[in-house]
Scaffold this motif. Sequence first.
Motif, short mmCIF file in Angstrom:
data_model
loop_
_atom_site.label_atom_id
_atom_site.label_comp_id
_atom_site.label_asym_id
_atom_site.label_seq_id
_atom_site.Cartn_x
_atom_site.Cartn_y
_atom_site.Cartn_z
N VAL A 117 -11.74 -15.66 9.30
CA VAL A 117 -12.81 -14.80 9.49
C VAL A 117 -12.82 -14.12 8.26
CG1 VAL A 117 -13.30 -12.55 10.65
CG2 VAL A 117 -12.26 -14.22 11.99
N THR A 118 -14.31 -14.16 8.06
CA THR A 118 -14.64 -13.59 6.53
C THR A 118 -14.87 -11.96 6.76
OG1 THR A 118 -15.64 -15.54 5.81
CG2 THR A 118 -16.27 -13.83 4.72
N ALA A 119 -14.43 -11.21 5.80
CA ALA A 119 -14.50 -9.70 5.86
C ALA A 119 -14.86 -9.27 4.43
CB ALA A 119 -13.28 -9.26 6.38
N GLN A 120 -15.65 -7.91 4.63
CA GLN A 120 -16.07 -7.36 3.33
C GLN A 120 -15.19 -6.15 3.29
OE1 GLN A 120 -20.21 -6.32 3.78
NE2 GLN A 120 -20.71 -7.96 2.80
N VAL A 121 -14.65 -5.74 1.93
CA VAL A 121 -13.84 -4.71 1.67
C VAL A 121 -14.92 -3.55 1.79
CG1 VAL A 121 -12.51 -3.60 -0.06
CG2 VAL A 121 -12.35 -5.96 0.23
N ILE A 122 -14.46 -2.49 2.46
CA ILE A 122 -15.51 -1.44 2.66
C ILE A 122 -14.74 -0.11 2.18
CG2 ILE A 122 -16.63 -2.21 4.72
CD1 ILE A 122 -14.94 -0.82 6.64
N ALA A 123 -13.49 -0.11 1.83
CA ALA A 123 -12.98 1.06 1.61
C ALA A 123 -11.67 0.82 0.58
CB ALA A 123 -12.80 2.22 2.44
N ASN A 136 -14.18 -4.78 7.09
CA ASN A 136 -15.18 -4.53 8.14
C ASN A 136 -15.01 -5.45 9.51
OD1 ASN A 136 -16.04 -6.85 6.94
ND2 ASN A 136 -18.15 -6.11 7.05
N ARG A 137 -13.82 -5.96 9.61
CA ARG A 137 -13.37 -6.67 10.75
C ARG A 137 -12.17 -6.18 11.42
NH1 ARG A 137 -18.25 -9.19 11.35
NH2 ARG A 137 -18.85 -10.59 9.55
N GLY A 138 -12.26 -6.39 12.55
CA GLY A 138 -11.08 -5.87 13.63
C GLY A 138 -10.68 -6.59 14.93
N ALA A 139 -10.19 -5.93 15.92
CA ALA A 139 -10.06 -6.63 16.92
C ALA A 139 -11.23 -7.32 17.59
CB ALA A 139 -9.19 -5.51 17.94
N ALA A 140 -12.08 -6.64 17.50
CA ALA A 140 -13.41 -7.41 18.05
C ALA A 140 -13.72 -8.67 17.49
CB ALA A 140 -14.72 -6.36 18.00
N ASP A 141 -13.21 -8.74 16.29
CA ASP A 141 -13.44 -10.12 15.69
C ASP A 141 -12.30 -11.04 15.68
OD1 ASP A 141 -16.18 -9.46 14.38
OD2 ASP A 141 -14.66 -7.71 13.83
N GLY A 142 -11.04 -10.75 16.54
CA GLY A 142 -9.90 -11.70 16.69
C GLY A 142 -8.90 -11.09 15.68
N ILE A 143 -8.96 -10.26 15.08
CA ILE A 143 -7.99 -9.64 13.88
C ILE A 143 -6.93 -9.03 14.59
CG2 ILE A 143 -7.47 -8.22 11.65
CD1 ILE A 143 -9.69 -10.56 11.58
N SER A 144 -5.64 -9.13 14.27
CA SER A 144 -4.38 -8.59 14.85
C SER A 144 -3.59 -8.27 13.86
CB SER A 144 -3.83 -9.31 15.69
OG SER A 144 -3.60 -10.74 15.24
N LYS A 145 -2.63 -7.55 13.99
CA LYS A 145 -1.50 -7.03 13.04
C LYS A 145 -0.78 -8.18 12.35
CE LYS A 145 2.11 -3.57 12.34
NZ LYS A 145 3.13 -4.08 11.96
N ASP A 146 -0.28 -8.07 11.15
CA ASP A 146 0.51 -9.02 10.48
C ASP A 146 -0.14 -10.45 10.03
OD1 ASP A 146 2.65 -7.37 10.52
OD2 ASP A 146 3.41 -8.20 12.26
N MET A 147 -1.46 -10.39 10.25
CA MET A 147 -2.22 -11.42 9.93
C MET A 147 -2.37 -11.64 8.30
SD MET A 147 -5.35 -12.14 12.45
CE MET A 147 -4.96 -13.04 14.14
N ILE A 160 -2.03 -4.35 8.52
CA ILE A 160 -1.06 -3.54 9.02
C ILE A 160 -1.58 -2.52 10.01
CG2 ILE A 160 0.29 -3.51 6.85
CD1 ILE A 160 -1.07 -0.91 6.04
N ASN A 161 -2.86 -2.37 10.05
CA ASN A 161 -3.38 -1.47 11.13
C ASN A 161 -4.70 -2.37 11.58
OD1 ASN A 161 -1.80 0.95 9.62
ND2 ASN A 161 -1.53 0.77 11.69
N VAL A 162 -4.82 -2.16 13.00
CA VAL A 162 -6.34 -2.81 13.55
C VAL A 162 -7.01 -1.90 14.31
CG1 VAL A 162 -7.16 -4.78 14.88
CG2 VAL A 162 -5.14 -5.03 13.40
N TYR A 163 -8.06 -1.67 14.13
CA TYR A 163 -9.26 -0.80 15.06
C TYR A 163 -10.18 -1.83 15.78
CZ TYR A 163 -6.89 2.06 11.72
OH TYR A 163 -6.23 3.11 11.27
N ASN A 164 -11.30 -1.28 16.31
CA ASN A 164 -11.88 -2.23 17.04
C ASN A 164 -13.05 -3.03 16.11
OD1 ASN A 164 -13.13 -3.26 19.53
ND2 ASN A 164 -14.88 -2.09 19.07
#
Length: 304
Positions: A117-123, A136-147, A160-164
Amino acid sequence: MRFIHKKAVILVVAVLTVFLLAGTIAHGKYQFTFMERVVVTLLTPVEYVLAKVGYGMRQTGSFTGQIMTVYRDNQTLKAEIEDLRQSSVNVTEILAENARLRTMLDYKKGAPQFDFVTAQVIARDPGTWTSIIMINRGAADGISKDMAVVTAQGLVGSVINVYNNAAKVQLILDPRSAVGSLVQRPESRVAGIVEGSSANPVSPHMINIARDADIIKSDKVITSGFGGIYPKGLLVGEVLDIVNDEGGLLKYAVLKPAVDFDRLEEVLVIVRSREPIAVPQPVTPQATPGQSSGQPAQPKGAAR
């Protein structure tokens, strides 16, 4: 009174002049040559002055109009130059982004064993600039902890932490991170753990290396696959220096990371790996005669 008298004289002269002209015209004669000279003599300076004044006013008006036209044209040209400059900046940025994304696309094509999953660094965390980033990718994009998180150049870190719609990524520069690694050189294959260095935030260390281990400068270090997070074979960095631990039997290697973390803009999150990941199993130590069974001393660091 004097002013009224002058006006009366002027009026009388004007009336007589009109009568004289009318009489002359009535007789079909043109006999006021002297009068004509007088009138021309009196009026010529006035006409000259009036002509000069009128010419000057026309010239001034024309010059003022030209100035306004030049000013408007100048403002228009400035606006067009600014638009062109901004367009040039936009085009340059688009080309740079296109080059980065093309590189990432080529990497994805060359690593069919992974789903990304491609993501941009936002902060970035201002307190730990070299340790944590936000994507800028999270649980809604299939991201989970320890990936695991990578770029086309090499390993970035892990989630290490996932939000929506966002996630925090711990970089391998973080002193709290630990990456199971090994030297890629076939003659070596020395294993160790890569962790961040608080003394040198941009140069992680590969630790837990035996003093006589075969590791040299310019060796490439890759992930070993141990720990259950990072698949095997991801490039971690290159050995810059080797330092012996004081009074010990170990040494560590100073690495140059494969990723330029100061220029990190886009990353790839490995959401699925068909590369086997080795998860070390706990080992129960065997008691020896004269020695009670117990847990052995654990080496510094633990691979993830």
